[in-house]
Design a protein around this motif. Structure first.
Motif, PDB file in Angstrom:
ATOM      1  N   ARG A 211       0.832  -1.219   0.000  1.00 55.34           N
ATOM      2  CA  ARG A 211       0.000   0.000   0.000  1.00 55.34           C
ATOM      3  C   ARG A 211       0.862   1.263   0.000  1.00 55.34           C
ATOM      4  O   ARG A 211       0.568   2.231  -0.702  1.00 55.34           O
ATOM      5  CB  ARG A 211      -0.951  -0.003   1.193  1.00 55.34           C
ATOM      6  CG  ARG A 211      -2.093  -1.013   1.048  1.00 55.34           C
ATOM      7  CD  ARG A 211      -3.132  -0.866   2.127  1.00 55.34           C
ATOM      8  NE  ARG A 211      -2.605  -1.013   3.478  1.00 55.34           N
ATOM      9  CZ  ARG A 211      -2.474  -2.177   4.134  1.00 55.34           C
ATOM     10  NH1 ARG A 211      -2.815  -3.294   3.551  1.00 55.34           N
ATOM     11  NH2 ARG A 211      -2.000  -2.201   5.353  1.00 55.34           N
TER      12      ARG A 211
ATOM     13  N   ALA B 272      -1.205   1.044  -9.124  1.00 56.23           N
ATOM     14  CA  ALA B 272      -1.755  -0.164  -8.500  1.00 56.23           C
ATOM     15  C   ALA B 272      -0.744  -1.303  -8.619  1.00 56.23           C
ATOM     16  O   ALA B 272      -0.031  -1.418  -9.615  1.00 56.23           O
ATOM     17  CB  ALA B 272      -3.061  -0.550  -9.167  1.00 56.23           C
ATOM     18  N   SER B 273      -0.712  -2.144  -7.590  1.00 54.33           N
ATOM     19  CA  SER B 273       0.274  -3.238  -7.544  1.00 54.33           C
ATOM     20  C   SER B 273      -0.204  -4.523  -8.196  1.00 54.33           C
ATOM     21  O   SER B 273       0.614  -5.382  -8.538  1.00 54.33           O
ATOM     22  CB  SER B 273       0.618  -3.549  -6.086  1.00 54.33           C
ATOM     23  OG  SER B 273      -0.533  -4.081  -5.431  1.00 54.33           O
TER      24      SER B 273
ATOM     25  N   PHE C 129       4.080  -2.986 -11.684  1.00 58.59           N
ATOM     26  CA  PHE C 129       4.394  -2.423 -10.374  1.00 58.59           C
ATOM     27  C   PHE C 129       5.844  -2.729  -9.985  1.00 58.59           C
ATOM     28  O   PHE C 129       6.584  -1.847  -9.539  1.00 58.59           O
ATOM     29  CB  PHE C 129       3.427  -2.989  -9.328  1.00 58.59           C
ATOM     30  CG  PHE C 129       3.708  -2.563  -7.913  1.00 58.59           C
ATOM     31  CD1 PHE C 129       3.363  -1.299  -7.467  1.00 58.59           C
ATOM     32  CD2 PHE C 129       4.293  -3.447  -7.017  1.00 58.59           C
ATOM     33  CE1 PHE C 129       3.601  -0.914  -6.151  1.00 58.59           C
ATOM     34  CE2 PHE C 129       4.538  -3.072  -5.703  1.00 58.59           C
ATOM     35  CZ  PHE C 129       4.196  -1.798  -5.266  1.00 58.59           C
TER      36      PHE C 129
ATOM     37  N   GLU D  62       2.274   1.642  -3.487  1.00 55.31           N
ATOM     38  CA  GLU D  62       1.223   2.010  -4.437  1.00 55.31           C
ATOM     39  C   GLU D  62       0.997   3.519  -4.351  1.00 55.31           C
ATOM     40  O   GLU D  62       0.888   4.190  -5.382  1.00 55.31           O
ATOM     41  CB  GLU D  62      -0.083   1.277  -4.114  1.00 55.31           C
ATOM     42  CG  GLU D  62      -0.121  -0.156  -4.554  1.00 55.31           C
ATOM     43  CD  GLU D  62      -1.419  -0.848  -4.161  1.00 55.31           C
ATOM     44  OE1 GLU D  62      -1.842  -1.752  -4.912  1.00 55.31           O
ATOM     45  OE2 GLU D  62      -2.010  -0.501  -3.114  1.00 55.31           O
TER      46      GLU D  62
END
Length: 137
Positions: free
Chosen positions: A28, A37-38, A58, A31
């Motif tokens: 998080r 977004a991962s 990512f 990110e």
């Protein structure tokens, strides 16, 4: 207790709940830091689906981010997470190369003291590969 990270039918990792909480918190954080977004989905009933394509993007951005800073403390704080991400990407069959998503230099090291040598990208990849034996499925 443990939690499962999987990509479709392939279990990528089955860490303990505590390790999983730390990993997810770092996901998080990065990110947010990368505005990307991962691909690591929500944890539901101790299972988490990983979107392999998104996770590869990512991971590449994360590697680029680390590589575009010469700040020794930032790199030291990131290295364990980067190694874990690279290990998961390897297990998922994703080739990770630094990307152009985050390419300008940031968090430049200040001061005149010479910092200890920092691991290269190849060192991180070797450590990630070695780490796989400690990452149960």
């Amino acid at each position: 207790m443990s939690q499962y990270y999987q990509a479709r039918d392939i279990v990528l990792w089955n860490p303990s709940s505590g390790v999983s909480r730390v990993f997810r918190a770092q996901v998080r954080l990065f990110e947010d830091e990368l505005s990307l977004a991962s691909g690591v989905g929500p944890m539901e009933v101790d299972e988490c689906e990983v979107d392999v394509e998104q996770f590869g993007t990512f991971a590449a951005a994360l590697l680029t981010y680390r590589g575009t800073s010469n700040h020794q403390i930032l790199r030291a704080m990131m290295d364990g997470f980067v190694i874990t991400v690279l290990a998961l990407a390897e297990r998922a069959g994703v080739e990770v190369r630094p990307s152009g998503l985050v390419g300008r230099q940031h968090d430049v090291q200040a001061g005149s003291g010479q910092a200890p040598s920092v691991e290269t990208e190849d060192d991180l990849r070797q450590r990630a590969h070695a780490m796989l034996r400690f990452m149960p499925r």
